[in-house]
Design an enzyme around this catalytic site. Sequence first.
Site, PDB file in Angstrom:
ATOM      1  N   LYS A 187       1.366  -1.500   0.211  1.00 13.07           N
ATOM      2  CA  LYS A 187       0.254   0.004   0.083  1.00 13.07           C
ATOM      3  C   LYS A 187       0.678   1.020  -0.159  1.00 13.07           C
ATOM      4  O   LYS A 187       1.669   0.967   0.696  1.00 13.07           O
ATOM      5  CB  LYS A 187      -0.882  -0.265   1.556  1.00 13.07           C
ATOM      6  CG  LYS A 187      -1.937   1.370   1.523  1.00 13.07           C
ATOM      7  CD  LYS A 187      -3.045   0.657   2.365  1.00 13.07           C
ATOM      8  CE  LYS A 187      -3.981   1.727   2.658  1.00 13.07           C
ATOM      9  NZ  LYS A 187      -4.971   0.936   3.802  1.00 13.07           N
ATOM     10  N   SER A 189      -8.930   0.872   3.195  1.00 11.32           N
ATOM     11  CA  SER A 189      -8.761   1.759   2.576  1.00 11.32           C
ATOM     12  C   SER A 189      -7.570   1.307   1.747  1.00 11.32           C
ATOM     13  O   SER A 189      -6.855   1.452   1.028  1.00 11.32           O
ATOM     14  CB  SER A 189      -8.070   3.285   3.004  1.00 11.32           C
ATOM     15  OG  SER A 189      -6.870   2.511   3.985  1.00 11.32           O
ATOM     16  N   SER A 210      -9.065  -2.253   6.600  1.00 13.62           N
ATOM     17  CA  SER A 210      -8.920  -1.708   6.274  1.00 13.62           C
ATOM     18  C   SER A 210      -7.776  -2.847   5.072  1.00 13.62           C
ATOM     19  O   SER A 210      -7.386  -2.585   4.618  1.00 13.62           O
ATOM     20  CB  SER A 210      -8.238  -0.598   5.759  1.00 13.62           C
ATOM     21  OG  SER A 210      -9.594   1.245   6.175  1.00 13.62           O
TER      22      SER A 210
END
Length: 536
Positions: free
Chosen positions: A84, A165, A189
């Site tokens: 990420k 996310s 997330s």
Amino acid sequence: MDSCHGVTLEEATTDQLQDYMRQGILSSVKIVECYLRRKLQVDQYLNSILELNPDVMEIAASLDALRANGIVLSPLHGIPFVVKDNIATQDKMETTAGSYTLMGSVVPRDAHVVKKLREAGAILLGKAGMSEWADMRSNYYSEGYSARGGQVRTPYNLSSNPGGSSSGSGSAVGANLVMFSLGTETDGSIISPAESSSLVGIKPTVGLTSRSGIIPESIHQDTVGPLARTVRDATYALEIMVGIDERDNYTAAQQVPAGGYTQFLSGKGALQGAVFGLPWESFWTLAEQWMVDELLEVLDLIEDAGGTIVNGTELPHWQTIVSPAGWDWDYGTTRGYPNESEYTVVKVDFYNNIKTYLSELKNTDIRSLEDIVAYNNLYTGSEGGIPNTHPAFQSGQDGFLASLKTKGEMDETYWQALEFCQRTTREEGIDAALTWKGKKLDGLLVPSSVDQTYQIAAQAGYPMITLPVGLTPQNTPFGLSIMNTAWSEPSLVKYGSAIEDMFLQSQPSPTTGLKRGRTLPMFHEHLARNIPVRYQ
């Protein structure tokens, strides 16, 4: 998916790729080439990988050279992964949390988890797209959207919510662009994007994996974990990532079993004698009825395999702490008690934690939340700092403004909220529900799609694993999760892999006719316009 030098790479496992490399059929360079070709083929639709590592081919070649000399560093030697974009990498790539605000900034070092994976020979292919600033910036926004990366989409139904996310971390692995990925979770997330892309997601106990080098939200809830297509592949990554880090004092408390986590990987037979709790009123009543019916079939399979399901193992405070209207991290304030709200804690933590992170960066003038807010206002066309100026950020940066208002002051309300949230989700929450007639249960089974499950685990700092079960009528994946107490990852690996193996041996669902477990992506609605969408 095209073959890779005569090998079927689609849905391949880490063990299979290692076997091909041992035989000389594939090499790390060839595997990277094939994944890059796959990215060119499908990522124009998904937008899952934000940035490629320009050194990836050289890294792969160096690992092939080690293998040729008889050196294999770990089960992940030569295996590509992505992280990420809020996970620091000290290389030629950016670390920006999806925002132009941090473009050009230079991190002091690799994040601890990245360092460990590189040392184990895993190949960092690139950075994954994400919800900008990990959803902290806005409370009314498009999941999976960032100014820098655009809108991430799931490979199952491209018009559906990709989960946030760590959206790109899920989408990239789900679409077979890479073997595994790292996501971060403050509240949902890892579990949410893993479910949305029919993946296994392991959200570790807070402190099991170091957060140093991670763009933070809350020191009390942030954690970093793997997303993969199988429990074994996720466990390989988890086992390498864990470890004490002097830059994250939470890791000093971690409890890691001697021999690591792969020793707990099991088959269907491990379900014999296992006892699981079913917090029905706490969570199951919040799921859609058709999904409950599907998951009840799964519970029947667990019982057929020798497991026991105990209904009514509720969280004692569920009527107070579990929002009946869906995910709401300010549910305490919603009820009129900000001193019982997770958001009260996170707002303060973010103000302080982001300042600490920014203080170590070079080549940037961004040093505080005030600087970020000012930047977003100045460049509202791309960053949407002002409400209703950007379709992805309809509420502007109201999350940042709420944090800014606290000035990071840890006042009495803050400490009361922290104590309340941790007590009612830990010893008077998940731990209490795990005790049945004086005996410790092997886990709590909950529907992954009920957001309040991972919200409670997030406040507790406790681990979860999600397992793919099937597809909804809208061709989006859904899953089953196991909740447990702190440092219970061995149990999650054991029973997660057992249930996964049970799915492989089971017949298709009599209700839907679909195979249970992970399902190949369908790319429904792949021609739909890739624009920010506020998902309800």
